[in-house]
Design an enzyme around this catalytic site. Structure first.
Site, PDB file in Angstrom:
ATOM      1  CE  LYS A  16      -7.119   1.713   5.477  1.00 41.10           C
ATOM      2  NZ  LYS A  16      -5.929   2.508   5.246  1.00 41.10           N
TER       3      LYS A  16
ATOM      4  CE  LYS B 123      -6.818   3.273  10.361  1.00 41.75           C
ATOM      5  NZ  LYS B 123      -5.290   3.099  10.482  1.00 41.75           N
TER       6      LYS B 123
ATOM      7  CB  SER C 222      -4.305   0.498   8.604  1.00 42.19           C
ATOM      8  OG  SER C 222      -4.604   1.817   8.077  1.00 42.19           O
TER       9      SER C 222
ATOM     10  CB  SER D  10      -4.071   4.984   7.403  1.00 42.77           C
ATOM     11  OG  SER D  10      -3.741   4.159   6.325  1.00 42.77           O
TER      12      SER D  10
END
Length: 441
Positions: free
Chosen positions: A59, A218, A116, A56
């Site tokens: 992202k 993140k 997420s 992720s």
């Protein structure tokens, strides 16, 4: 007189044996990297150029593209993003948005950062790219533009795809650009929660919640990638960016991140010369720096002592914000004769185009001067010629020591070899001398 010390020898042997066992049982998913966010100095490096799965952390690039669309006016924070059947059917982690409904852009940002949400990532991709695969191609093209040399995106979420690869170094580059290019949106990465459809969603990024000075960015996890994390933290005027890929658990990943960041902060405090002297002001909020006509110029120094406090009498108030990572001149190899000019690689990255042809580690130097204002003036004088070849070229004034006086070298960065060669050829036709340099690995 030296004395035989069997205990010390035994401890040394045990240390070597432990190290060997550690290497043999090393986690093949692991990589870690810490840099100074402004100067680009590397403070910790383990396998930073080895390819890994981003999970992720993908992202982050989806958000980069979304921030860019906001900045250009393509969309607004209050705009509604439609939800397709494909978006609604994405697997967890997801927000649970329904086919045929919409989600506003600001909520989408929060859902990408905090939850997420894979369904939201697909909806954003379809809004900005038409299809998710087309958007992924744009993500990969943007990655090449900003210096991510070994990253290929195949989706907007980070869901498993064996062709979607990155490196710790590339993720640090992306993190650095998020900090520098979009300061007006960076606060979203420090949010602990958001509310949607009557429900409160809380962040599971424990590092930003508990580590002193941490404010982003993140987390990520898939079975193939392990536990990934990108973190920014600021202490005593120094912002660091840390990347950990392939952690065996969320807890060990977080602990390792905190350890390598703390060690880096401690090292800077004990020896400030680890970080190159840099003269800058903050980027202008609301505008991406390298799109301003009088774009920011990075001022970097090879040695802290090489940068005088008053910049040789220059007006410090006129300095412009940071836009690019500093290069280490001791690692630059000068190419005295430029190669034949070629066509700049500016097109989108297509299917199967995941090779490393777009290596943006080339530099064009357009002069060396006795003062910083002269170097900046030369950059402004020649930038149109460079931008005609590659509009996203970085710009910097590199400060080096020559005998007792500093030398201010005006440079354009983030170029491919072909772009550097074509730029220098164009400059020479206009009567400007130039030098092509390559930033060594």
């Amino acid at each position: 007189m030296y004395r035989f010390q069997p205990r010390r020898i035994l401890l040394s042997i045990l240390a070597v044996m432990t190290c060997s066992v550690g290497v043999a049982s090393a986690n093949p998913k692991y990589a870690a990297y810490v840099i100074h966010a402004e100067t680009g100095d590397v403070l910790f490096d383990r396998y930073s150029n080895e390819t890994r799965y981003p999970a992720s952390l993908t992202k982050m690039m989806t958000l980069y593209m979304l921030f860019e669309a906001l900045e250009t006016g393509e969309i607004k924070l209050t705009d509604k993003i439609p939800v397709s059947k494909r978006a609604a059917l994405q697997p967890a982690s997801k927000l649970g948005i329904k086919q045929g409904t919409t989600i506003d852009v600001e909520t989408a940002i929060q859902a990408l950062v905090i939850k997420s949400a894979n369904d939201v990532a697909t909806a954003v991709a379809e809004k900005l790219g038409g299809t998710e695969s087309q958007f992924a191609a744009k993500m990969t093209s943007k990655a090449r533009q900003i210096g991510m040399r070994r990253t290929t995106f195949r989706n907007a979420s980070g869901l498993p795809d064996t062709r979607q690869r990155t490196t710790a170094r590339d993720m640090a580059t992306l993190s650095q650009r998020l900090v520098q290019d979009f300061p007006q949106y960076f606060h979203y990465f420090d949010d602990d929660s958001f509310v949607w459809d009557g429900r409160t969603y809380k962040s599971h990024n424990k590092v930003t919640q508990h580590y002193k000075g941490a404010d982003g960015i993140k987390t990520g996890y898939t079975r193939a990638s392990g536990y990934n994390l990108s973190t920014t933290a600021e202490r005593d005027g120094h912002r660091l960016i840390g990347i950990v890929l392939g952690g065996r658990s969320g807890t060990t990943r977080n602990n390792h991140m905190e350890l390598i960041l703390s060690n880096a902060f401690d090292a800077i405090e004990k020896r400030p010369t680890l970080v190159k002297s840099i003269h800058s002001v903050r980027p202008v909020p609301g505008l991406r720096p390298d799109r301003i006509e009088e774009a920011p110029v990075l001022l970097a120094s090879v040695k802290a002592s090489a940068a005088p406090s008053a910049l040789a009498g220059g007006d410090v108030s006129s300095l412009l914000p940071v836009t690019a990572q500093a290069d280490q001149s001791t690692q630059l190899a000068a190419l005295m004769a430029p190669t034949e000019p070629g066509i700049a690689d500016t097109g989108p990255i297509g299917e199967g185009d995941a090779d490393l042809d777009l290596v943006r580690n080339w530099i064009v130097q357009v002069g060396a001067f006795k003062s910083q204002p002269q170097a900046i003036e030369q950059i402004h004088r020649t930038q149109d010629t460079i931008r005609a070849v590659w509009p996203d070229a970085g710009r910097e004034v590199n400060i080096a020591q020559k005998e007792k006086d500093p030398v201010y070298r005006a440079r354009f960065t983030r170029l491919t070899e072909n772009e550097a060669s074509a730029s220098c050829t164009a400059l020479k036709k206009s009567g400007t001398d130039c030098l092509i340099l390559q930033l060594a690995e």
